[in-house]
Structure formats: C-alpha cells, structure tokens
Design an enzyme around this catalytic site. Sequence first.
Site, PDB file in Angstrom:
ATOM      1  N   CYS A  99      31.872  64.465  35.954  1.00  0.00           N
ATOM      2  CA  CYS A  99      31.274  64.071  34.672  1.00  0.00           C
ATOM      3  C   CYS A  99      30.136  63.068  34.838  1.00  0.00           C
ATOM      4  O   CYS A  99      29.052  63.234  34.272  1.00  0.00           O
ATOM      5  CB  CYS A  99      32.333  63.529  33.719  1.00  0.00           C
ATOM      6  SG  CYS A  99      33.190  62.054  34.316  1.00  0.00           S
ATOM      7  N   HIS A 152      35.667  58.800  32.016  1.00  0.00           N
ATOM      8  CA  HIS A 152      34.999  60.060  31.675  1.00  0.00           C
ATOM      9  C   HIS A 152      33.803  59.765  30.777  1.00  0.00           C
ATOM     10  O   HIS A 152      33.856  58.875  29.926  1.00  0.00           O
ATOM     11  CB  HIS A 152      35.977  61.002  30.960  1.00  0.00           C
ATOM     12  CG  HIS A 152      35.443  62.391  30.816  1.00  0.00           C
ATOM     13  ND1 HIS A 152      35.332  63.259  31.876  1.00  0.00           N
ATOM     14  CD2 HIS A 152      34.965  63.065  29.734  1.00  0.00           C
ATOM     15  CE1 HIS A 152      34.830  64.407  31.451  1.00  0.00           C
ATOM     16  NE2 HIS A 152      34.593  64.313  30.156  1.00  0.00           N
ATOM     17  N   HIS A 168      29.647  67.808  29.271  1.00  0.00           N
ATOM     18  CA  HIS A 168      30.378  67.027  30.272  1.00  0.00           C
ATOM     19  C   HIS A 168      30.953  67.982  31.299  1.00  0.00           C
ATOM     20  O   HIS A 168      30.817  69.194  31.162  1.00  0.00           O
ATOM     21  CB  HIS A 168      31.500  66.211  29.601  1.00  0.00           C
ATOM     22  CG  HIS A 168      32.519  67.056  28.920  1.00  0.00           C
ATOM     23  ND1 HIS A 168      33.848  67.052  29.275  1.00  0.00           N
ATOM     24  CD2 HIS A 168      32.419  67.959  27.899  1.00  0.00           C
ATOM     25  CE1 HIS A 168      34.520  67.903  28.501  1.00  0.00           C
ATOM     26  NE2 HIS A 168      33.676  68.458  27.660  1.00  0.00           N
TER      27      HIS A 168
END
Length: 196
Positions: A99, A152, A168
């Site tokens: 990510c 993330h 992502h």
Amino acid sequence: MMYMKRTLLSILVSIALVSCGGSKKATQSVSSVENTRYTAPKKNSKIASSESSKSELIYLSEIKESEENRLRFNIINNARQYEGTPYKYGGTTEKGMDCSGLVYTSFLEEGISIPRVSRHIAEEGKRIKTDEAIPGDLLFFITGRRSKQINHVGLVVDVLPGQILFIHSSTSQGVIVSSLNEGYWNNAFKEARRIM
C-alpha cells in the site's frame, strides 16, 4: 429477491475485506460492485466536458484547473497505471506493490518525495476531515486486531455524494479501488491527510 441477494453479498464482502497490514481474506474491488458511478480515466484521458454523462464522474471533475490540481490528477493517474498489480510486501514496481509502495511511487513519479512507510507518511501534511477530502488526499487505516498504529494507506481517486473512493494495495487482490463506505474500511479508518 435480487435486492436481498445483493445486500447479503455486500455484507459478506465487507466482512472479508483486508489491507496490506491485515490477513489474507478476499476483498471486493469497487469497480466490480453493481450500482457504482465510478468511472476511471486512463493516463492520457482528459477531464470530462460539460456534455459528459453525469453518471460518469471523472477525477477532479468538480475542481477548477490549476497547477496544484493538475499535479493531483497526475498522481492519481500514476496510481491507476498499477491497478491489478499483485501485492508484494515492500514492492514498488509493476511486479508487486504494497500500500505505501503504491502511494510512494505515485508521488515520486511527479518528483515529490514522501516517506516510504504508511505510519511515517501519516506524519506529513495536515490532517483534514473526511468531508473536506478531495482527489489526491490520503486516507490512513489501522487494520488487524493487534495493531495499534497506522499500517495502511490509500489515495483518494474520487469523491461522490456520500462516498469516497480510494486506490490501495490489498494483500489478496493487489492494487484495487475501494470505497470508504465498505464496512471493513470504514471501521479501520483512522484519519485523512492532505500532503499538497
């Protein structure tokens, strides 16, 4: 009956979502979910004209042209070029990405150097409210039961009425576009930040 099946499918998909910091359960890409108005242009496409269908919203379609917004558009298109790239921890190429690698590479291709790790990227720029988010802003998440820190990151690609879409890299499907409305991401969401 069909509505009930779609609702059940949506619930099951939400339960199964993951991130680059989470487990390896299946995720659902927004582009494959019915009833979405998301239409992504490819790298050389132009911003929609006023004659375009209102159901085909394009990145930055509601934002005035400026140097800063052109940069945002380019960063989004850089990220879009990697859609479908498999997940690879520490990866930053079309062979595999995580990510933060996706976000890092998308910014770097425009000459903007940002930290390589999600939690360090979250120390850059300024924190904003989600209702202030525009394409090019970043969304940060805390995933997993044991995690206490940001692990993330996603890049906002479009903002529709009541919905934020972000690109992502997930552990199971690689680089995909998801909605912040999806239960897993909504629950894991920590903050939004503006770097530019």
